[in-house]
Structure formats: C-alpha cells, structure tokens
Design a protein around this motif. Structure first.
Motif, mmCIF file in Angstrom:
data_model
loop_
_atom_site.group_PDB
_atom_site.id
_atom_site.type_symbol
_atom_site.label_atom_id
_atom_site.label_comp_id
_atom_site.label_asym_id
_atom_site.label_seq_id
_atom_site.Cartn_x
_atom_site.Cartn_y
_atom_site.Cartn_z
ATOM 1 N N UNK A 17 -0.102 11.980 8.003
ATOM 2 C CA UNK A 17 -0.264 10.879 8.971
ATOM 3 C C UNK A 17 1.123 10.388 9.364
ATOM 4 N N UNK A 18 1.193 9.710 10.486
ATOM 5 C CA UNK A 18 2.512 9.250 10.929
ATOM 6 C C UNK A 18 2.724 7.783 10.544
ATOM 7 N N UNK A 19 3.976 7.434 10.285
ATOM 8 C CA UNK A 19 4.280 6.022 9.983
ATOM 9 C C UNK A 19 3.854 5.109 11.123
ATOM 10 N N UNK A 20 3.888 5.633 12.340
ATOM 11 C CA UNK A 20 3.532 4.816 13.502
ATOM 12 C C UNK A 20 2.109 4.282 13.392
ATOM 13 N N UNK A 43 -1.201 -0.484 12.436
ATOM 14 C CA UNK A 43 -2.340 -1.075 11.725
ATOM 15 C C UNK A 43 -1.920 -2.233 10.820
ATOM 16 N N UNK A 44 -0.736 -2.111 10.212
ATOM 17 C CA UNK A 44 -0.316 -3.159 9.262
ATOM 18 C C UNK A 44 0.433 -4.278 9.977
ATOM 19 N N UNK A 45 1.014 -3.954 11.152
ATOM 20 C CA UNK A 45 1.810 -4.954 11.863
ATOM 21 C C UNK A 45 3.202 -5.113 11.282
ATOM 22 N N UNK A 46 3.583 -4.176 10.404
ATOM 23 C CA UNK A 46 4.926 -4.227 9.805
ATOM 24 C C UNK A 46 5.545 -2.836 9.832
ATOM 25 N N UNK A 47 6.879 -2.757 9.882
ATOM 26 C CA UNK A 47 7.512 -1.438 9.809
ATOM 27 C C UNK A 47 7.137 -0.748 8.506
ATOM 28 N N UNK A 48 7.014 0.557 8.551
ATOM 29 C CA UNK A 48 6.655 1.340 7.368
ATOM 30 C C UNK A 48 7.922 1.887 6.746
ATOM 31 N N UNK A 57 -0.274 -6.751 4.614
ATOM 32 C CA UNK A 57 -0.099 -5.385 4.088
ATOM 33 C C UNK A 57 1.232 -4.795 4.540
ATOM 34 N N UNK A 58 1.960 -4.249 3.592
ATOM 35 C CA UNK A 58 3.142 -3.452 3.921
ATOM 36 C C UNK A 58 2.935 -2.062 3.345
ATOM 37 N N UNK A 59 3.228 -1.054 4.156
ATOM 38 C CA UNK A 59 2.932 0.322 3.755
ATOM 39 C C UNK A 59 4.220 1.076 3.429
ATOM 40 N N UNK A 60 4.174 1.808 2.328
ATOM 41 C CA UNK A 60 5.256 2.718 1.950
ATOM 42 C C UNK A 60 4.645 4.107 1.831
ATOM 43 N N UNK A 61 5.258 5.083 2.492
ATOM 44 C CA UNK A 61 4.730 6.452 2.447
ATOM 45 C C UNK A 61 5.697 7.361 1.700
ATOM 46 N N UNK A 62 5.140 8.309 0.974
ATOM 47 C CA UNK A 62 6.011 9.323 0.361
ATOM 48 C C UNK A 62 6.308 10.386 1.415
ATOM 49 N N UNK A 63 7.275 11.245 1.097
ATOM 50 C CA UNK A 63 7.630 12.299 2.048
ATOM 51 C C UNK A 63 6.415 13.183 2.320
ATOM 52 N N UNK A 64 5.637 13.508 1.285
ATOM 53 C CA UNK A 64 4.486 14.390 1.473
ATOM 54 C C UNK A 64 3.426 13.734 2.364
ATOM 55 N N UNK A 65 3.300 12.413 2.275
ATOM 56 C CA UNK A 65 2.304 11.718 3.098
ATOM 57 C C UNK A 65 2.610 11.893 4.582
ATOM 58 N N UNK A 66 3.918 12.011 4.896
ATOM 59 C CA UNK A 66 4.325 12.153 6.305
ATOM 60 C C UNK A 66 3.791 13.434 6.935
ATOM 61 N N UNK A 69 0.850 -1.190 0.000
ATOM 62 C CA UNK A 69 0.000 0.000 0.000
ATOM 63 C C UNK A 69 0.885 1.239 0.000
ATOM 64 N N UNK A 70 0.782 2.015 -1.056
ATOM 65 C CA UNK A 70 1.531 3.269 -1.157
ATOM 66 C C UNK A 70 0.630 4.411 -0.729
ATOM 67 N N UNK A 71 1.133 5.240 0.178
ATOM 68 C CA UNK A 71 0.340 6.380 0.647
ATOM 69 C C UNK A 71 1.063 7.653 0.228
ATOM 70 N N UNK A 72 0.374 8.496 -0.531
ATOM 71 C CA UNK A 72 1.000 9.750 -0.970
ATOM 72 C C UNK A 72 0.328 10.921 -0.249
ATOM 73 N N UNK A 73 0.871 12.118 -0.479
ATOM 74 C CA UNK A 73 0.471 13.277 0.317
ATOM 75 C C UNK A 73 -0.861 13.874 -0.097
ATOM 76 N N UNK A 74 -1.827 13.792 0.798
ATOM 77 C CA UNK A 74 -3.138 14.376 0.539
ATOM 78 C C UNK A 74 -3.968 14.195 1.788
ATOM 79 N N UNK A 75 -4.992 14.989 1.932
ATOM 80 C CA UNK A 75 -5.792 14.906 3.146
ATOM 81 C C UNK A 75 -6.459 13.530 3.275
ATOM 82 N N UNK A 76 -6.671 12.860 2.141
ATOM 83 C CA UNK A 76 -7.302 11.530 2.203
ATOM 84 C C UNK A 76 -6.364 10.470 2.800
ATOM 85 N N UNK A 77 -5.122 10.864 3.098
ATOM 86 C CA UNK A 77 -4.170 9.877 3.659
ATOM 87 C C UNK A 77 -4.723 9.241 4.933
ATOM 88 N N UNK A 78 -5.515 9.992 5.688
ATOM 89 C CA UNK A 78 -6.059 9.409 6.930
ATOM 90 C C UNK A 78 -6.983 8.226 6.616
#
Ligand code: C5P
Length: 397
Positions: free
Chosen positions: A47-50, A55-60, A35-44, A10-19
């Motif tokens: 929302x927080x990687x934590x 939620x995913x049970x894996x490091x982001x 599920x493994x999550x990868x976030x872009x810098x803008x997504x940070x 699951x890739x999460x990019x920067x936008x208000x819908x990130x939540x």
C-alpha cells in the motif's frame, strides 16, 4: 468505546492484509482516535503512504533516518505521544524482530521506545503462523504483556484455509478499545471535583483562578475507563463532559460544597481536583459596584474546605487530595495529607508555569507509608497512572 481522543500509533508491516489497515485507520478515527501511521519498508510494497496519509490526516513515517520528519516529531517524541501502539497487520518477520528486541527500523524502534500498551494483529500464511518459531515468538511476546489480537481462521489470500487471517477492522477497534478498560475500579462510585470556582463580588464580577479543569476531567475519564460510575462536580470550564460521566455544574465554593455533600454517601472514592477558592467576598453587593472611590478594599472570608469536610465524615470514602506547591513539595504535601486526614495526596510543582492550565504535568504522590513519582506526561496518561495507583491502594495492594 474508550478510543475518544486517544493517540494511536498504527504500525503497518508487509503483508497482503496491509490493505485492511486502511479501513482500520478510518474506523479508529470514527471511534474518535487520533491516528499516526508508521509503515515498514515491506509494507510499502503493498500500500502507499499516501493512502494512509489521506485516511489518518497526518504524514506517514517510514524511515528512522528521515531528517525532515525528525525535525518535526522525532521518533522518541512519537513513541511518547502514543497512548497505545497497534501493529496491524503484524508479519511473522515483525513478530520475530519484536521478540528479539530489534531496533533496526522505525517501527521496531518505536515499539522498544514506547511504554504505551502494545498490541499486534498477526496476519500470515497458516503454515508460517503454525511454525514453532512463530509460536515461540507469540508466547514470548504474550509473556511480556504484548496483546495479541487474533489471528482468525478462514480462507487466506494464498488460497489455503486455516489460522492466520488478520482480524477484521471492526473487531480490532473493539479489542484496542478494551485495552483502555482496566476494570480496576469496577463496581465503585467515584466523585471528582474539578475546575475553578467563581466567588461573586457583585452581579457581574467574581474572583477566580486559572484552573482549566483538565486534570479533573482526565481523572473522570480514566476512572470511567477503569469501570467506575463517575460523578463530576465541576466549576465553570470550557471542556466537554467525558462520555459516560455524570456532570454536576456549580460556580462557587459553597455550591461545590453542597453538590459534593449531596452525593457523598453514594461514593467509594473522592478525588478533590478542583482549585477551590480559599476566600470569597464577605458580602456580595446586590448591585454593580460603582467606581466612585479612588480606592476599594474588599473584605474576604474563608470558604469551606470541601476535601477536609469529606475526610472528616464517618463513614467516609477513600479520599485523595491535590496540592499545588511552589516549594518544599514533599514537606507541604505530607503536612496536608495528615492535617486533612487524607488517604493520598498528589502534589504538583506549579512554579514557573507548570501544572496549571498546561497540557503536560508530573505528580509526586504520597500516602502514609509510601510515595510514587509519576513523570512528566500528558494529563490523560498521568490520570490513568494515578487512577491505577489509587485503585491499587484502595484494594490494599
Ligand atoms: O489547602 P489546599 O487548598 O492547598 O488543598 C488543596 C486540596 O484541597 C485540593 O485537593 C483541593 O481540591 C482541596 N480543597 C477543597 N476545598 C477548599 C480548598 C481546597 O476541597 N476550600
């Protein structure tokens, strides 16, 4: 639902819908996905990687040049790990970067490096979505086979109303699941033999082999996803029955033969993935054999060849066999193809610990006038590729 056991990146990019991607992560897991999550810098910024880690049970992962993360599961490994990549929310900027084929951060690199199906869930202001540049990017991505989920229309976080809202998590889960349902075997009935057989010596002992049944079970799941009705005649294995599959349990080669023949007239496709014992004790002792003699000689007799018997029927289903070889793979496989009158044979190299009782495998597939190499990958992915290949041959493609 076809997400059970699927590896979803699951890739999460920067936008208000990130939540909303937080809920999506939960729902994907509820549907059985890993599920493994990868976030872009803008997504940070949103929302927080934590949150995603919990939620995913894996490091982001967020960074391409993260030495520690690369020492664990490197980015190319992560790209290979994925059965599907979903970018949700997908910003206008990320769409542009995907369309341009950029690889300037971890998520864009993963999208380029993975050959798994890619889906995006655009989420942005309605003007940004309507802009000719974004529309051109959407068209370009669609033409390349990227699945574009949404966006929906409605009220937007910016206060405007229009097209650009990310689809709700429940709908994204449905759409992602549907990606795995190819329909390539819709309307067909498939019978698959799987696992080892056990040939009794006496009431407590048997001869068997190391087959785990994983390839046959993965094929059953893939055939089910392809829309087939699936019957699985299985020797003793420690695997759960794939959802929606009818499992018929047997022990010996003779029982497997009978179970297959009892259902063969219903079947359009037979895949012999079982490691059927070639020999069985000529006589089964009625009582436990005592260790009185210093040596014991067992007399063995041949078991029936299920695959050849199915192929000899008239009319007969499309017949696919397996061949486990330690040398001269193509010659032996082609010989088996013609000797047993098969339509197709999938050969694997079982020398040096490959093929049997392992997670990954590679297959060389042969038919009368063709050949395909399916490279080393998980048995689940390999099974999907083999099913697609079989479906293509069955429909004359
Ligand atoms: O001849 P060989 O055992 O190598 O052929 C392997 C293929 O034949 C596999 O597809 C296996 O499931 C099938 N087979 C069978 N019945 C047997 C032996 C093998 O269906 N008795």
């Amino acid at each position: 639902m076809y997400l059970q056991g699927k590896h979803i990146l699951l890739g999460v990019t920067g936008g208000i819908a990130a939540y909303k991607a937080c809920e999506l992560t939960r729902r994907l897991r509820d549907a059985g996905a890993i599920v493994r999550v990868v976030m872009t810098r803008a997504a940070l910024e949103f929302v927080t990687p934590l949150s995603f880690q919990a939620l995913s049970g894996h490091p982001v992962r967020t960074d391409l040049f993260d030495e520690q993360a690369e020492a664990g599961m490197g980015h190319i490994e992560l790209a290979r790990w994925a059965d599907a990549v979903l970018v949700a929310p997908c910003s206008a900027d990320f769409m542009a970067r995907l369309a341009a084929g950029r690889a300037d951060d971890l998520l864009s690199t993963l999208c380029l490096a993975s050959d798994a199906p890619l889906a995006i869930a655009p989420a942005m202001n309605r003007q940004m979505w309507a802009n000719a540049a974004t529309q051109a990017n959407r068209d370009a991505l669609g033409a390349r086979g990227v699945s574009i989920f949404g966006p929906a229309s409605g009220e937007q976080a910016c206060g405007e109303t229009g097209e650009g809202r990310m689809l709700e998590a429940a709908e994204l889960v449905e759409r992602l699941s549907a990606l795995f349902a190819t329909g390539a075997l819709a309307g067909r009935t498939v019978l698959i033999s799987a696992g080892p057989t056990r040939e009794a010596l006496d009431p407590v002992r048997y001869l068997s082999n190391r087959s785990s049944g994983r390839m046959g079970y993965a094929l059953a799941e893939a055939a089910r996803e392809a829309g087939a009705r699936v019957l699985l005649v299985s020797g003793p294995v420690a695997l759960p029955t794939p959802r929606g599959v009818e499992r018929i349990e047997v022990e010996s080669a003779a029982q497997m033969f009978d179970a297959v023949m009892a259902r063969i007239d219903e079947v359009d496709l037979f895949i012999g993935a079982a490691a059927v014992a070639d020999y069985r004790p000529a006589a089964v002792a009625g009582q436990k054999i005592k260790k009185t003699a210093s040596q014991l000689t067992l007399e063995l007799e041949r078991t029936p060849d299920i695959l050849a018997a199915v192929a000899a029927r008239e009319p007969r289903p499309f017949v696919v066999g397996f061949a486990a070889e330690t040398q001269d793979l193509e010659a032996h496989a082609r010989d088996k193809l013609s000797r047993k009158h098969l339509d197709m044979i999938a050969a694997n190299d079982v020398s040096a610990g490959r093929g049997f009782d392992v997670e990954d495998n590679a297959l060389e597939v042969f038919w009368a006038d063709g050949h395909a190499s399916l490279p080393q990958q998980s048995k689940a992915r390999l099974a999907r590729e083999l099913v697609a290949l079989i479906a293509g041959r069955m429909s004359g493609a």
